[in-house]
Write an enzyme that holds these catalytic residues in place. Structure first.
Site, short mmCIF file in Angstrom:
data_model
loop_
_atom_site.label_atom_id
_atom_site.label_comp_id
_atom_site.label_asym_id
_atom_site.label_seq_id
_atom_site.Cartn_x
_atom_site.Cartn_y
_atom_site.Cartn_z
N ALA A 121 0.87 -1.17 0.00
CA ALA A 121 0.00 0.00 0.00
C ALA A 121 0.91 1.23 0.00
O ALA A 121 2.07 1.15 0.40
CB ALA A 121 -0.89 -0.02 1.23
N GLY A 138 0.71 -4.85 0.92
CA GLY A 138 -0.48 -4.88 0.07
C GLY A 138 -0.24 -5.57 -1.27
O GLY A 138 -1.18 -6.09 -1.88
N GLU A 178 -0.76 -9.08 -0.58
CA GLU A 178 -2.20 -9.26 -0.31
C GLU A 178 -3.02 -9.20 -1.60
O GLU A 178 -3.98 -9.96 -1.77
CB GLU A 178 -2.66 -8.18 0.67
CG GLU A 178 -2.00 -8.35 2.03
CD GLU A 178 -2.28 -7.19 2.96
OE1 GLU A 178 -1.66 -6.12 2.77
OE2 GLU A 178 -3.12 -7.33 3.85
N GLU A 235 4.72 -5.13 7.20
CA GLU A 235 4.05 -3.99 7.85
C GLU A 235 4.52 -3.77 9.28
O GLU A 235 4.52 -2.66 9.79
CB GLU A 235 2.52 -4.21 7.85
CG GLU A 235 1.87 -4.06 6.49
CD GLU A 235 1.78 -5.34 5.69
OE1 GLU A 235 2.50 -6.31 6.03
OE2 GLU A 235 1.00 -5.40 4.73
N1 CAA Z 1 4.63 3.16 -0.67
C1 CAA Z 1 5.06 4.30 -1.23
N2 CAA Z 1 6.19 4.40 -1.95
C2 CAA Z 1 6.94 3.29 -2.08
C3 CAA Z 1 6.57 2.06 -1.52
C4 CAA Z 1 5.36 2.01 -0.79
N3 CAA Z 1 4.89 0.88 -0.25
N4 CAA Z 1 7.52 1.14 -1.81
C5 CAA Z 1 8.45 1.77 -2.54
N5 CAA Z 1 8.10 3.07 -2.71
C6 CAA Z 1 8.85 4.11 -3.43
C7 CAA Z 1 10.06 4.57 -2.67
O1 CAA Z 1 9.70 5.51 -1.69
C8 CAA Z 1 10.90 5.14 -3.77
O2 CAA Z 1 10.41 6.40 -4.15
P1 CAA Z 1 11.36 7.74 -3.95
O3 CAA Z 1 12.57 7.45 -4.79
O4 CAA Z 1 10.48 8.83 -4.46
O5 CAA Z 1 11.67 7.79 -2.52
C9 CAA Z 1 10.62 4.21 -4.95
O6 CAA Z 1 9.38 3.56 -4.63
C10 CAA Z 1 11.67 3.15 -5.14
O7 CAA Z 1 11.84 2.48 -3.90
P2 CAA Z 1 13.29 2.25 -3.24
O8 CAA Z 1 14.21 3.35 -3.57
O9 CAA Z 1 13.05 1.98 -1.78
O10 CAA Z 1 13.73 0.90 -3.98
P3 CAA Z 1 14.73 -0.23 -3.44
O11 CAA Z 1 14.97 -1.12 -4.59
O12 CAA Z 1 15.89 0.35 -2.71
O13 CAA Z 1 13.86 -1.03 -2.33
C11 CAA Z 1 11.87 -2.11 -1.47
C12 CAA Z 1 12.72 -1.75 -2.71
C13 CAA Z 1 12.65 -3.09 -0.58
C14 CAA Z 1 10.58 -2.78 -1.98
C15 CAA Z 1 11.57 -0.84 -0.66
O14 CAA Z 1 11.02 0.15 -1.55
C16 CAA Z 1 10.55 -1.04 0.44
O15 CAA Z 1 10.90 -1.57 1.49
N6 CAA Z 1 9.29 -0.61 0.22
C17 CAA Z 1 8.24 -0.69 1.22
C18 CAA Z 1 7.76 -2.11 1.43
C19 CAA Z 1 6.70 -2.13 2.51
O16 CAA Z 1 6.94 -1.84 3.66
N7 CAA Z 1 5.46 -2.48 2.11
C20 CAA Z 1 4.33 -2.52 3.01
C21 CAA Z 1 3.55 -1.23 2.87
S1 CAA Z 1 2.27 -1.05 4.10
C22 CAA Z 1 1.01 -1.98 3.52
O17 CAA Z 1 1.07 -2.56 2.46
C23 CAA Z 1 -0.23 -2.00 4.40
C24 CAA Z 1 -1.24 -3.01 4.02
O18 CAA Z 1 -1.34 -4.08 4.56
C25 CAA Z 1 -2.20 -2.74 2.99
#
Ligand code: CAA
Length: 258
Positions: free
Chosen positions: A66, A109, A112, A132
């Site tokens: 998400a 998400g 999911e 999360e």
């Molecule tokens: N939401 C918003 N933006 C996101 C995102 C997310 N879930 N995941 C990645 N992005 C964005 C990053 O912020 C980045 O944008 P900026 O350059 O503008 O900052 C861009 O996508 C590229 O990401 P990274 O630079 O982080 O890429 P990476 O290759 O170094 O890492 C990754 C990849 C490990 C997937 C890392 O992006 C990450 O950990 N993302 C979040 C994963 C996460 O925690 N997901 C759970 C979200 S909460 C949820 O989903 C709730 C639910 O149950 C519904």
């Protein structure tokens, strides 16, 4: 014809394809993106010319979760009032079989959403996780329920409590995904699989999907009773007569409702 800005849609034969297309955010699922996915899926669901749906992302990310940036400042009350995430409950109500073709990150998400689809075909580079907990929250799109049903309590607990990410091979071994294929072959494989489904009678594939989904909601005896009603209802359809006649006449079935 709807126009979309966060997804791409394409129909190949009787397969409707939805491609998440927000590469700059690794396909993070914003509310607007959820609405577009739901609109496209409902349109395919209502179209007798579409017998199966493929949902996919890029080779780098199916979806990285998400949209954290969109959610970060929200209050609990806002989440309740907006009924945040309810769009995904609506997506789960789509009756047409849906295959998730997952490459790269399928986190939070993203994992999911893949589990809302009816089954997952994973690329060898796919990574599944519910991280999360590291953000101070828990899954909100059904992950705690669907992951547990898919891979059992021990692995679901470990993944949700530690945020550990699971590779494609372990995901297949654990029953989370149906099959693992090389990343370059993923989309074609998923489309070919969906095309097989779409060659069947659509009301019957919808019935099969409903029967399997009922297994997660009902006690065994009730589920078997429901299945019995559903197979009897198949006998009211021309496609049952055609399917069985084709078998006896040693020819491929020409289903009317496909
Ligand atoms: N939401 C918003 N933006 C996101 C995102 C997310 N879930 N995941 C990645 N992005 C964005 C990053 O912020 C980045 O944008 P900026 O350059 O503008 O900052 C861009 O996508 C590229 O990401 P990274 O630079 O982080 O890429 P990476 O290759 O170094 O890492 C990754 C990849 C490990 C997937 C890392 O992006 C990450 O950990 N993302 C979040 C994963 C996460 O925690 N997901 C759970 C979200 S909460 C949820 O989903 C709730 C639910 O149950 C519904």
């Amino acid at each position: 014809m709807e126009t979309y800005s966060l997804i791409l849609t394409e129909q190949r034969g009787r397969v409707g394809i939805i491609t998440l297309n927000r590469p700059e955010a690794l396909n993070a699922l914003s509310d607007a993106m959820g609405q577009e996915i739901l609109t496209a899926a409902k349109a395919y669901d209502a179209d007798p010319g579409v017998g199966a749906i493929v949902i996919t992302g890029s080779s780098r990310a199916f979806a990285a979760g998400a949209d954290i940036k969109e959610m970060a400042a929200k209050s609990s009350v806002e989440m309740y009032q907006l009924d945040w995430f309810s769009v995904w409950d609506a997506l789960a109500q789509v009756r047409t079989p849906m295959v998730a073709a997952v490459a790269g990150h399928a986190l939070g998400g993203g994992c999911e959403l893949a589990m809302i689809a009816d089954f997952i075909i994973a690329a060898d580079n796919a990574k599944f996780g519910q991280p999360e907990i590291k953000l101070g929250v828990i899954p909100g799109m059904g992950g705690s329920q669907r992951l547990t049903r898919a891979i059992g309590k021990a692995k679901a607990m470990e993944m949700m409590l530690t945020g550990r990410v699971m590779g494609a091979e372990e995901a297949e071994r654990s029953g989370l995904v149906a099959r693992v294929v090389p990343v370059d072959a993923l989309l074609e494989d998923a489309i070919a699989t969906a095309a097989i489904i779409a060659s069947m009678s659509k009301p019957v594939t919808m019935t099969a999907k409903a029967a399997i989904n009922a297994a997660f909601e009902t006690p065994l005896a009730e589920g078997v009773k429901l299945e019995r009603h559903l197979i009897f209802s198949c006998f009211a359809m021309e496609d049952q007569k055609e399917g069985m006649a084709a078998f006896m006449e040693k020819r491929p079935a020409e289903f009317k409702h496909r």
